[in-house]
Enzyme design. Structure first.
Site, PDB file in Angstrom:
ATOM      1  N   THR A 256       0.837  -1.202   0.000  1.00  0.00           N
ATOM      2  CA  THR A 256       0.000   0.000   0.000  1.00  0.00           C
ATOM      3  C   THR A 256       0.868   1.247   0.000  1.00  0.00           C
ATOM      4  OG1 THR A 256      -0.084   0.233   2.403  1.00  0.00           O
ATOM      5  CG2 THR A 256      -1.704  -1.266   1.387  1.00  0.00           C
TER       6      THR A 256
ATOM      7  N   HIS B 227       1.113   3.286   2.329  1.00  0.00           N
ATOM      8  CA  HIS B 227       1.540   3.575   3.696  1.00  0.00           C
ATOM      9  C   HIS B 227       3.041   3.853   3.769  1.00  0.00           C
ATOM     10  CE1 HIS B 227       2.631   2.386   7.906  1.00  0.00           C
ATOM     11  NE2 HIS B 227       1.600   3.149   8.160  1.00  0.00           N
TER      12      HIS B 227
END
Length: 172
Positions: free
Chosen positions: A105, A107
């Site tokens: 992701t 992130h």
């Protein structure tokens, strides 16, 4: 890759400022602890090797890399709360140690950007205490291992040398 087959952690103590009286804070992320503990060990060994007294090395653990910013700021603030002036200082520099490994992701991108920006901001604040960026931002765990005591040396020891040099710059 620029570091292929190279160990970048060698240093020459004769070219460094006298570190005998330096006080260094080390903030260590508990996330990816196998990596961050190796980085801490590299930093600690280099600091001791360069003459920093063991009692003058202060460690603070934080949960993850994003929290390195707050932990580093607390060490900077503590210096001034404890003393109010330079003669009774708590730390002369802070080393922020963390590890972020790319996942599936975005992130990774947000954490890396936030930590980088946050540590940069701490270097520009009113405390005049350098914060050294020792956050590995690798694509794989193997890359992190190679940079935390593996074939590419230990970025923790490199950060320790940077801290010593920056205290020397600060004291000019």
């Amino acid at each position: 890759m620029a570091t292929a087959g190279k160990n970048l952690s060698d240093y020459n103590k004769q070219l460094l400022p006298d570190a005998t009286d330096m006080r260094i804070g080390i903030v260590v992320s508990e996330w990816n602890a196998d990596i961050t503990e190796n980085l801490f060990k590299g930093a600690l060994e280099a600091l001791l090797d360069c003459g920093v007294q063991a009692d003058n090395i202060h460690r603070l653990n934080v949960p993850g890399s994003f929290e390195l910013i707050y932990g580093s700021r607390k060490l900077q603030e503590t210096t001034f709360k404890v003393s109010g002036h330079r003669q009774k200082r708590h730390v002369d520099a802070v080393i922020a140690i963390g590890n972020v490994i790319r996942g599936e992701t975005a992130h990774f991108d947000f954490v890396c950007q936030g930590v980088t920006q946050g540590i940069k901001d701490l270097n520009l604040n009113q405390f005049n205490i350098p914060v050294i960026f020792c956050v590995l931002t690798d694509d794989t765990h193997d890359q992190s291992v190679a940079r935390s005591g593996g074939e590419h040396g230990n970025k923790g020891s490199e950060a320790a040398i940077a801290a010593i040099k920056m205290v020397g710059v600060k004291n000019l």
